[in-house]
Design an enzyme around this catalytic site. Structure first.
Site, PDB file in Angstrom:
ATOM      1  N   TYR A  53     -12.051  50.075  31.125  1.00  0.00           N
ATOM      2  CA  TYR A  53     -12.570  49.578  29.854  1.00  0.00           C
ATOM      3  C   TYR A  53     -13.609  48.459  30.024  1.00  0.00           C
ATOM      4  O   TYR A  53     -14.600  48.426  29.289  1.00  0.00           O
ATOM      5  CB  TYR A  53     -11.425  49.135  28.945  1.00  0.00           C
TER       6      TYR A  53
ATOM      7  N   GLU B 199      -1.995  54.011  25.563  1.00  0.00           N
ATOM      8  CA  GLU B 199      -2.049  54.807  26.791  1.00  0.00           C
ATOM      9  C   GLU B 199      -0.995  54.360  27.794  1.00  0.00           C
ATOM     10  O   GLU B 199      -0.387  55.194  28.480  1.00  0.00           O
ATOM     11  CB  GLU B 199      -3.459  54.733  27.395  1.00  0.00           C
TER      12      GLU B 199
END
Length: 398
Positions: free
Chosen positions: A98, A140
């Protein structure tokens, strides 16, 4: 959620960012793949990149998330986030990726918007990004923990037990874990990712729905060949499976994920599909039959012809096993007298009050059925859908 100061800035700049968002996401992917070519080779779908659909989906999700933050400050769009997180989990996306996305996305924003990106604007949109990213990371992480996956390692070797040609363009593959251990649990309607090594060395990944009921010791996927006039990244994995994978071969398969699962079995159900979108619906029907479901179920399917309707016999047989189920099949060509000719149309199909609908197929098909269901009084919150590939529903609505 957003601080008051950032919410005001995002609200003021959302029209400008929204107008430029596809330019931003297009440049973002250029920068990302220039710095990390392995991501395009081994993680991102090259077909979606070539067609521009992944760029549109990312643009739609960012715009939708930011709009939700400023218009509904007391909650977050969990349905949208869950759908994205399930897809990420099936690819093995990791938390440490990310910041890489953040670096290149914000470089693209600065380049496209130029002087409009003041420190205040940058800080506000940075807050939007990390609210979305951290929410996805948390979901997740939970999804990985449920499957016992460490650091996104969702992959196992599976052996092809058998292969069947369902139609000229659809083959089904029966799979079992190569190590002999039980396969991971899944819910009817979920999918797995399959990763194959292509002739150029790329290890491309695609998702395929599991067509059987949960609890089976072997798992089945049905793969549609993508027919085109020239070589293209679109369909390169499906076509590779058709051309090269047979009984005894091994495939790299992910743990199962996906949020289109039956959650309202006490309510009347409508299970609608078109084309290869029948695959998650077949799993749902088999699960309902295995659990001796007695409630009302309306089964809808649309296809080009009976010959192209993959697993047509199973589709009809599973519906017939349910005591209060009706099937409505539409065919554009060669429709038998006991089915409908033309495109799917719910106008004359009875839809009981309180129905929960599950849709899977091309976007125009699902939009049409959604409009017809809403006109029949079905609540928007009771209409669930699965998109094969990037979710352009959000892009269209943004």
């Amino acid at each position: 959620m957003l601080t008051d100061q950032s919410a005001a800035v995002v609200r003021a700049t959302l029209p400008a960012v929204g107008a430029a968002i596809e330019d931003i996401t297009g440049l973002f992917y250029e920068k990302l793949f220039a710095a990390h070519p392995e991501l395009l080779r081994d993680l991102f779908n090259r077909g979606n990149q070539a067609a521009g659909t992944q760029r549109q989906a990312l643009a739609g999700s960012i715009a939708a998330f930011a709009g939700h933050l400023v218009n509904h400050p007391d909650d977050r769009p969990d349905v949208m986030l869950a759908r994205i997180a399930h897809k990420h989990a099936s690819l093995g996306v990791r938390a440490d990726q990310y910041p890489v996305v953040h670096e290149h996305l914000f470089a693209a924003i600065a380049e496209v918007l130029g002087d409009a990106v003041t420190p205040e604007v940058a800080a506000a949109w940075d807050e939007v990004y990390w609210l979305m990213a951290n929410a996805l990371i948390a979901i997740e992480k939970r999804l990985y923990a449920e499957q016992g996956a460490v650091d996104g390692d969702v992959w196992r070797e599976w052996e092809v037990v058998s292969r069947a040609e369902e139609t000229p363009d659809v083959a089904s593959f029966l799979l079992r874990p190569a190590d002999g251990a039980p396969g991971p649990a899944f819910k009817a309607g979920q999918y797995v990712s399959v990763q194959v090594e292509l002739p150029d060395g790329a290890r491309q990944i695609r998702q395929y729905s599991l067509t059987g009921a949960p609890g089976a010791t072997v798992r089945s996927i049905a793969v549609k060949r993508v027919v085109g006039d020239a070589p293209s990244p679109d369909g390169e994995v499906s076509n590779h499976l058709h051309a090269h994978v047979h009984e005894g071969d091994r495939l790299r398969v992910s743990a199962p994920y996906g949020d289109l699962t039956l959650t309202a079995v006490e309510a009347p159900l409508l299970l609608a599909s078109a084309g290869i979108g029948c695959t998650p619906i077949l799993a749902m029907l088999e699960d309902l039959a295995a659990t001796r479901h007695t409630g009302p179920v309306t089964v809808v399917h649309a296809d080009r012809s009976p010959a192209t309707h993959a697993l047509r016999t199973e589709h009809a047989a599973l519906t017939a096993k349910l005591p209060d189920a009706t099937a409505h099949f539409w065919y554009e060509e060669g429709a038998p007298t006991d089915h409908h000719a033309g495109l799917a149309d719910l106008t004359t199909v009875p839809v009981p009050s309180g129905t929960h609908a599950y849709l899977c197929g091309p976007l125009p098909f699902m939009r049409t059925l959604r409009e017809q269901l809403l006109a029949k009084g079905v609540s928007p919150s009771n209409i669930h859908y699965e998109v094969f590939g990037p979710d352009l529903w959000l892009a269209a609505a943004a």
